[in-house]
Design a protein around this motif. Structure first.
Motif, PDB file in Angstrom:
ATOM      1  N   ALA A  89      -0.283  -5.103   3.061  1.00  0.00           N
ATOM      2  CA  ALA A  89      -1.661  -5.482   3.239  1.00  0.00           C
ATOM      3  C   ALA A  89      -1.744  -6.968   3.650  1.00  0.00           C
ATOM      4  O   ALA A  89      -2.444  -7.916   2.875  1.00  0.00           O
ATOM      5  CB  ALA A  89      -2.789  -5.070   2.272  1.00  0.00           C
ATOM      6  N   THR A 148      -3.418   0.091   9.010  1.00  0.00           N
ATOM      7  CA  THR A 148      -2.678   1.116   8.504  1.00  0.00           C
ATOM      8  C   THR A 148      -3.063   2.336   9.239  1.00  0.00           C
ATOM      9  O   THR A 148      -4.090   2.578  10.382  1.00  0.00           O
ATOM     10  CB  THR A 148      -3.389   1.541   7.075  1.00  0.00           C
ATOM     11  N   CYS A 173     -10.394  -8.204   0.069  1.00  0.00           N
ATOM     12  CA  CYS A 173      -9.870  -6.972   0.188  1.00  0.00           C
ATOM     13  C   CYS A 173     -10.611  -5.976   0.990  1.00  0.00           C
ATOM     14  O   CYS A 173     -10.135  -4.697   1.243  1.00  0.00           O
ATOM     15  CB  CYS A 173     -10.121  -6.301  -1.420  1.00  0.00           C
ATOM     16  N   LEU A 194       0.634  -1.148   0.001  1.00  0.00           N
ATOM     17  CA  LEU A 194       0.097   0.015  -0.049  1.00  0.00           C
ATOM     18  C   LEU A 194       0.851   1.297   0.245  1.00  0.00           C
ATOM     19  O   LEU A 194       1.713   1.430   0.614  1.00  0.00           O
ATOM     20  CB  LEU A 194      -1.040   0.076   1.180  1.00  0.00           C
ATOM     21  N   ALA A 234      -8.268  -4.357   3.581  1.00  0.00           N
ATOM     22  CA  ALA A 234      -7.002  -3.757   2.999  1.00  0.00           C
ATOM     23  C   ALA A 234      -6.580  -2.713   3.866  1.00  0.00           C
ATOM     24  O   ALA A 234      -5.341  -2.353   4.201  1.00  0.00           O
ATOM     25  CB  ALA A 234      -7.384  -3.301   1.458  1.00  0.00           C
ATOM     26  N   SER A 284      -7.410  -2.039  -3.826  1.00  0.00           N
ATOM     27  CA  SER A 284      -6.873  -3.456  -3.646  1.00  0.00           C
ATOM     28  C   SER A 284      -7.738  -4.187  -4.452  1.00  0.00           C
ATOM     29  O   SER A 284      -7.225  -5.320  -5.285  1.00  0.00           O
ATOM     30  CB  SER A 284      -7.062  -3.953  -2.244  1.00  0.00           C
ATOM     31  N   THR A 296      -9.456  -0.253   0.070  1.00  0.00           N
ATOM     32  CA  THR A 296     -10.188  -1.334  -0.295  1.00  0.00           C
ATOM     33  C   THR A 296     -10.815  -1.711  -1.795  1.00  0.00           C
ATOM     34  O   THR A 296     -10.702  -2.666  -2.301  1.00  0.00           O
ATOM     35  CB  THR A 296     -11.676  -1.683   0.466  1.00  0.00           C
TER      36      THR A 296
END
Ligand code: FAD
Length: 285
Positions: free
Chosen positions: A226, A254, A247, A216, A250, A275, A272
């Motif tokens: 991820a 983070t 996903c 990412l 994702a 991804s 998301t």
């Protein structure tokens, strides 16, 4: 603005460059393609007394094969990476990502090593390098080198494992021959840094994903993997429904920034969506 005055040196050997770094300490700054450093100097965000140009050191440039890895010299330009057949064959994710980095002029001056050493969390090279499990070879004072894995190379915002008196010399990329790859970048204006981007590469057999690696961009102070998505994808069919479900995770782990381009929640949503697009495109070839 014009940069503050500095002494310029253009060593032709690694030894000479390291000696200059040792001599000038934190008053020196290395320059490669200058595509990130020069804007910094022009805005006077930094004013080093010595600028050491590593662009004339022959041994730092070029791409070669070395067993199960391809090795990219630090001062190899983005343009060279983009068109290199070894990279296309064994690390297609890099070819896909560098295609989206800035414009042709910047790709002809900017270097692969410079982009990674700069460690801008919005930079396009970090997430693919991380997803591919790159290893960073760093030349130390005294003639030795050490190799740092991708998980330890990116330390924080604009900070890497390279010491002030050290140089990144090359990056080893484990071969991912035959893996599908895609880099999905979301920008507001063309040729700019991403608001969020996703680097995906995967191996599939008979329509089933057997291994997946997803990086990412701009979802924290460093590029991130991820990992929840990677784990969920493994063993799943490469169908829209299965990929969509995987996903959803994702943005797990983070810490995206909020700025004028979008707030953190918007970036989590983008992670998301991008991804899913990146994984499906990678699965398609
Ligand atoms: C208009 C514009 C748009 C851009 N758009 C994008 C984009 O969309 N995506 C993106 O990823 N990037 C973008 N960039 C940045 C570009 O990718 C730069 O090429 C890259 O970030 C830095 O590479 P460089 O060789 O120019 O490094 P330099 O500017 O020369 O150096 C950058 C930093 O790395 C250090 N450094 C360089 N090489 C080494 C080394 N071998 N060892 C140790 N330290 C080193 C320098 O001291 C400096 O701190 C853009 C730049 C511009 C000007």
């Amino acid at each position: 603005m014009i940069p503050a005055q500095f002494e310029y040196a253009a060593p032709t050997s690694l030894e000479e460059a390291l000696a200059l770094l040792a001599e000038h300490g934190d008053e020196a700054k290395v320059i490669a393609g200058g595509q990130s450093l020069l804007p910094v100097l022009r805005m006077r965000l930094n004013a080093p007394e010595h600028v050491i140009d590593i662009g004339r050191i022959e041994g730092l440039r070029g791409i070669r094969e070395d067993g199960d890895a391809i090795v990219i010299g630090a001062t190899t330009t983005h343009a060279t990476v983009l068109t290199d057949p070894l990279v296309a064959e064994h690390a297609a994710l890099l070819t896909k990502a560098v295609h989206h980095l800035a414009d042709a002029q910047i790709r002809h001056r900017g270097t692969f090593g410079g982009a990674l050493a700069h460690a801008d969390p919005a930079g396009d090279m970090g997430a693919p390098a991380l997803a591919l499990g790159a290893e960073f070879v760093i030349a130390e004072q005294g003639g030795g080198t050490r190799t740092v894995g991708a998980d330890d190379f990116f330390v924080d915002l604009f900070e890497t494992a390279i010491g002030e008196d050290e140089l990144l010399t090359e990056v080893r990329i484990p071969k991912h021959t035959g893996w599908g790859a895609h880099y999905e970048k979301f920008v507001r204006v063309a040729h700019q840094w991403p608001i969020v981007a996703v680097a995906a590469t995967l191996k599939a057999e008979g329509g089933t994903i057997t291994e997946a690696r997803v990086g990412l961009t701009n979802m924290g102070s460093t590029p991130l993997r991820a990992r929840a998505v990677e784990q969920s994808l493994t063993g799943q069919p490469a169908t829209e429904d299965a990929v969509r479900a995987a996903c959803e995770a994702a943005a797990e782990g983070t810490n995206p920034p909020s700025d004028l381009n979008g707030d953190a929640d918007y970036r989590r949503h983008l992670a998301t969506v991008l991804s899913r697009r990146a994984v499906l495109a990678a699965a398609a070839g």
